[in-house]
Scaffold this active site. Structure first.
Site, mmCIF file in Angstrom:
data_model
loop_
_atom_site.group_PDB
_atom_site.id
_atom_site.type_symbol
_atom_site.label_atom_id
_atom_site.label_comp_id
_atom_site.label_asym_id
_atom_site.label_seq_id
_atom_site.Cartn_x
_atom_site.Cartn_y
_atom_site.Cartn_z
ATOM 1 N N THR A 159 -1.437 -2.072 -3.372
ATOM 2 C CA THR A 159 -0.789 -2.950 -2.518
ATOM 3 C C THR A 159 -1.476 -4.381 -2.297
ATOM 4 O OG1 THR A 159 0.025 -3.285 -0.352
ATOM 5 C CG2 THR A 159 -2.134 -2.170 -0.461
ATOM 6 N N THR B 18 3.540 -1.206 0.170
ATOM 7 C CA THR B 18 2.870 -0.468 -0.584
ATOM 8 C C THR B 18 3.605 0.608 -1.494
ATOM 9 O OG1 THR B 18 1.290 -0.130 1.110
ATOM 10 C CG2 THR B 18 0.931 1.112 -0.728
ATOM 11 N N ARG C 283 -9.522 -8.292 5.180
ATOM 12 C CA ARG C 283 -8.757 -7.127 6.008
ATOM 13 C C ARG C 283 -8.398 -6.106 4.730
ATOM 14 N NH1 ARG C 283 -3.535 -4.561 5.145
ATOM 15 N NH2 ARG C 283 -3.163 -3.302 6.893
ATOM 16 N N SER D 111 4.594 -7.512 -2.467
ATOM 17 C CA SER D 111 3.541 -6.828 -1.763
ATOM 18 C C SER D 111 2.651 -5.909 -2.647
ATOM 19 C CB SER D 111 4.474 -5.980 -0.819
ATOM 20 O OG SER D 111 5.282 -4.864 -1.616
#
Ligand code: GLY
Length: 345
Positions: free
Chosen positions: A218, A200, A228, A84
């Site tokens: 992140t 994150t 995005r 992540s």
């Protein structure tokens, strides 16, 4: 005696001289030194422990909070088991690993990159944006171009493991971002976290010079739409620091955090006298009140530290944890209180 016009002229000249360094970088008098006991670094999630330790190698020797959070954030960015953040982050739905990061010091200097590809340490690019450009945020190809100009290496960030996970997702290709990936069980020893590390890393540090800084980095939601951008590179959403008050950072579904300018809200609530935990709780409750039904199945967590080193956190769902590191203990991991106390499944 100087008249008012002279006074204003002198003040403005003085102010602009002290505010301009790199043609715009803000500078101010250093805050008062902190007692060693207050020197502290905090980070989101259990991977924050290792990040904190890298930060502590700097903070513990009297180093600067800004250097500490950058060094700390680079640890999960380089961790191949962490899907992540940074290298090995899960890609978007088209297979691109796109990264978001931001950094901010005690005096409103900040830099960020969003949707940057092929650069393993976006947090360090964010710092270069802050220190070497008049801008705050660079995105996409422009961010990559800047990073390459600054000497960062262009790399393939999609690891075989992440690619395999992406192919598995493609079998259904259901565009339902894993908003609950952050909701985790407790392990057998009762520690929050467990096998699934997600989301994150946000870090906040207070150094021996009394200065605060924060960092947030992140790869965003797995399988997101290409392009995005989440909350992490948005100053005031995923990260905010005010040297006179404190700092805040967030984790979870970035869209919900952006809607509320979440980290800025937490800092402003601390300015009004709330403790870090009270401020985080209020920021979470605003999301829950606004999104009563949806909030039952999504996660947002805030972590805050005030300028005295007091720490607090709050999340929508159970399972959010945060790591705290100071002279007393370097590997503390604490469960955040939450609105819902049973894990969503
Ligand atoms: N909080 C990370 C993201 O939504 O991208």
């Amino acid at each position: 005696m100087a008249n008012r016009r002279d006074f204003l002229k002198t003040s403005l000249l003085g102010a602009s001289a002290s505010l301009l360094a790199w043609g715009g970088r803000l500078k101010a008098a250093a805050p008062a030194a902190r007692p060693a006991a207050a020197v502290r670094v905090v980070s989101t999630w259990d991977f924050g422990i290792a990040a904190n330790q890298a930060a502590w190698a700097i903070l513990g020797k009297g180093g600067h909070a800004l250097d500490a959070v950058e060094a700390g954030a680079r640890v999960p960015e380089a961790d191949l088991k962490n899907h992540s953040v940074g290298r090995a982050g899960y890609p978007d739905r088209d297979g691109h690993v796109t990264l978001d990061a931001s950094i901010m010091d005690h005096n409103y200097n900040c830099g960020a990159v969003a949707a940057i590809e092929h650069i393993a340490h976006p947090i360090s690019v964010a710092r270069r944006v802050m220190e070497r450009t008049p801008h705050v945020l660079l995105v996409g190809d422009g961010a990559l171009q800047f990073a390459l100009e600054q000497g960062f290496k262009k790399e393939e960030l999609l690891t075989p493991e992440s690619e395999q996970a992406w192919h598995a997702w493609l079998k259904t290709a259901k565009y339902q971002p894993s908003i609950n990936s952050e909701v985790r069980d407790y392990d057998k020893a009762g520690r929050p976290g467990g096998a699934n590390n997600h989301d994150t890393i946000g870090m906040l540090a207070l150094d021996a010079h009394g200065k605060l800084a924060g960092a947030c980095t992140t790869s965003g939601m797995a399988w997101k739409l290409h392009g995005r951008v989440g909350d992490s590179p948005i100053i005031g959403a995923g990260l905010y620091v005010d040297g006179e008050i404190g700092g805040a950072t967030s984790t979870g579904v970035g869209e919900e955090v952006i809607r509320n300018a979440g980290s800025f809200l937490v800092v402003e609530l601390m300015r009004q006298g709330r403790t870090p935990q009270e401020a985080c709780k209020e920021a979470v409750m605003r999301i829950v009140k606004r999104r009563a039904e949806a909030s039952k199945t999504l996660q947002v967590g805030f972590l805050a530290m005030n300028r005295d080193g007091e720490v607090g956190a709050y999340a929508i769902q159970r399972g959010f944890s945060y790591a705290v590191c100071d002279a007393h203990k370097q590997d503390a991991l604490l469960p955040s209180p939450s609105v819902y106390t049973t894990n969503y499944s």
